[in-house]
Design a protein around this motif. Structure first.
Motif, PDB file in Angstrom:
ATOM      1  N   ASN A  66     -26.075  96.662 -22.897  1.00 58.60           N
ATOM      2  CA  ASN A  66     -27.274  95.968 -23.404  1.00 58.60           C
ATOM      3  C   ASN A  66     -26.585  94.606 -22.775  1.00 58.60           C
ATOM      4  O   ASN A  66     -27.203  93.808 -21.797  1.00 58.60           O
ATOM      5  CB  ASN A  66     -28.140  95.597 -24.185  1.00 58.60           C
ATOM      6  CG  ASN A  66     -29.046  96.584 -24.734  1.00 58.60           C
ATOM      7  OD1 ASN A  66     -28.850  97.247 -24.473  1.00 58.60           O
ATOM      8  ND2 ASN A  66     -29.113  97.098 -25.989  1.00 58.60           N
ATOM      9  N   ASP A  67     -25.500  94.026 -23.077  1.00 56.43           N
ATOM     10  CA  ASP A  67     -25.368  92.839 -22.445  1.00 56.43           C
ATOM     11  C   ASP A  67     -25.026  92.714 -20.623  1.00 56.43           C
ATOM     12  O   ASP A  67     -25.328  92.277 -19.986  1.00 56.43           O
ATOM     13  CB  ASP A  67     -23.640  92.815 -22.928  1.00 56.43           C
ATOM     14  CG  ASP A  67     -23.841  92.556 -24.701  1.00 56.43           C
ATOM     15  OD1 ASP A  67     -24.681  91.767 -24.696  1.00 56.43           O
ATOM     16  OD2 ASP A  67     -22.659  92.121 -25.258  1.00 56.43           O
ATOM     17  N   ARG A  70     -28.202  93.348 -19.024  1.00 55.12           N
ATOM     18  CA  ARG A  70     -28.759  91.328 -19.140  1.00 55.12           C
ATOM     19  C   ARG A  70     -28.069  90.399 -17.977  1.00 55.12           C
ATOM     20  O   ARG A  70     -28.972  89.435 -17.622  1.00 55.12           O
ATOM     21  CB  ARG A  70     -28.081  90.529 -20.099  1.00 55.12           C
ATOM     22  CG  ARG A  70     -29.763  91.289 -21.663  1.00 55.12           C
ATOM     23  CD  ARG A  70     -29.597  89.962 -23.057  1.00 55.12           C
ATOM     24  NE  ARG A  70     -29.518  91.445 -24.000  1.00 55.12           N
ATOM     25  CZ  ARG A  70     -29.258  91.615 -24.707  1.00 55.12           C
ATOM     26  NH1 ARG A  70     -27.632  91.700 -24.898  1.00 55.12           N
ATOM     27  NH2 ARG A  70     -30.310  92.302 -25.847  1.00 55.12           N
ATOM     28  N   ARG A  71     -26.357  90.341 -18.530  1.00 54.46           N
ATOM     29  CA  ARG A  71     -26.042  90.027 -16.996  1.00 54.46           C
ATOM     30  C   ARG A  71     -26.399  90.251 -15.723  1.00 54.46           C
ATOM     31  O   ARG A  71     -26.838  89.193 -14.667  1.00 54.46           O
ATOM     32  CB  ARG A  71     -24.701  90.212 -16.971  1.00 54.46           C
ATOM     33  CG  ARG A  71     -23.328  89.241 -16.346  1.00 54.46           C
ATOM     34  CD  ARG A  71     -22.336  89.806 -16.355  1.00 54.46           C
ATOM     35  NE  ARG A  71     -22.089  90.841 -16.567  1.00 54.46           N
ATOM     36  CZ  ARG A  71     -21.370  91.537 -14.848  1.00 54.46           C
ATOM     37  NH1 ARG A  71     -21.803  90.647 -13.798  1.00 54.46           N
ATOM     38  NH2 ARG A  71     -20.680  92.226 -14.612  1.00 54.46           N
ATOM     39  N   VAL A  73     -29.499  91.596 -14.937  1.00 57.93           N
ATOM     40  CA  VAL A  73     -31.235  91.389 -14.713  1.00 57.93           C
ATOM     41  C   VAL A  73     -31.473  89.860 -12.900  1.00 57.93           C
ATOM     42  O   VAL A  73     -30.878  88.283 -14.060  1.00 57.93           O
ATOM     43  CB  VAL A  73     -32.436  90.815 -15.965  1.00 57.93           C
ATOM     44  CG1 VAL A  73     -33.183  90.169 -15.876  1.00 57.93           C
ATOM     45  CG2 VAL A  73     -31.792  91.636 -16.811  1.00 57.93           C
ATOM     46  N   VAL A  88     -41.015  92.065 -25.004  1.00 52.90           N
ATOM     47  CA  VAL A  88     -39.645  92.513 -24.607  1.00 52.90           C
ATOM     48  C   VAL A  88     -39.268  92.221 -26.537  1.00 52.90           C
ATOM     49  O   VAL A  88     -38.638  93.260 -26.782  1.00 52.90           O
ATOM     50  CB  VAL A  88     -38.758  91.385 -24.410  1.00 52.90           C
ATOM     51  CG1 VAL A  88     -37.294  91.414 -24.489  1.00 52.90           C
ATOM     52  CG2 VAL A  88     -39.509  91.536 -22.610  1.00 52.90           C
ATOM     53  N   ASP A  92     -37.593  95.451 -28.192  1.00 56.81           N
ATOM     54  CA  ASP A  92     -36.096  95.718 -28.677  1.00 56.81           C
ATOM     55  C   ASP A  92     -36.172  95.869 -30.553  1.00 56.81           C
ATOM     56  O   ASP A  92     -35.189  96.525 -30.448  1.00 56.81           O
ATOM     57  CB  ASP A  92     -36.317  93.633 -28.066  1.00 56.81           C
ATOM     58  CG  ASP A  92     -34.495  94.068 -28.853  1.00 56.81           C
ATOM     59  OD1 ASP A  92     -33.617  94.965 -27.992  1.00 56.81           O
ATOM     60  OD2 ASP A  92     -33.358  92.815 -29.567  1.00 56.81           O
TER      61      ASP A  92
END
Length: 170
Positions: A66-67, A70-71, A73, A88, A92
């Motif tokens: 997930n990290d 996100r980085r 995106v 969202v 989640d």
């Protein structure tokens, strides 16, 4: 160090299969798995007691993926609104609840598997996890073909009994 290596060997395939459900980028997945183990190794003193190492590894991998997602995106031209954020947030929450149910189900299956006799666990492990043929199992366990089939049938029947008792919905 040997213990850590054994831990890695024991869980690497399962973690890779688990991570493959979230990303098709094999190299990024391998990096995420490696990051989880590096973090575990470098911070082992600061982590305290981990009651269920397998759950810890799977949750850590999910969080790491997930990290990474996100980085990576990219920003888009769409305006971020409360409605977008609500979708969202709902996803989640759904995702976390589903993961918790999956981990609880996995723990239940492990408990039922442990209720089997050692020979029943061995035959299920050989057939389903190691993908051995009945002829191979005969040689490994030192019993004849019909005994292998009978033991497999009894083992599966016993697991079905336990599964009937299971209260957790998938």
């Amino acid at each position: 160090m040997e213990e850590f290596s054994n831990l890695y060997d024991k869980h690497i395939d399962g973690l890779f299969a688990f991570g493959s459900k979230f990303t098709s980028d094999r190299e990024a997945l391998k990096d995420c798995i490696q990051d989880v183990f590096v973090k575990l190794f470098t911070r082992k003193e600061g982590l305290g007691a981990i009651n269920n190492i397998e759950s810890y590894l799977y949750i850590s991998l999910r969080n790491r993926i997930n990290d990474e997602f996100r980085r990576n995106v990219k920003l888009c031209d769409n305006e971020i609104t409360d409605a977008n954020m609500q979708v969202v947030a709902e996803y989640d929450e759904y995702y976390h609840e589903r993961m918790e149910r999956q981990l609880a189900l996995t723990d239940s299956v492990k408990k039922y598997f442990e209720k089997l006799s050692p020979r029943q666990r061995q035959i299920i492990n050989l057939y389903y996890l190691e993908h051995r043929k009945y002829d191979d199992i005969c040689r490994i366990m030192g019993i004849n073909y019909q005994s292998v089939r009978n033991l497999m049938h009894r083992s599966i029947s016993r697991l079905r009994e336990y599964a009937g008792e299971m209260q957790i919905a998938v």
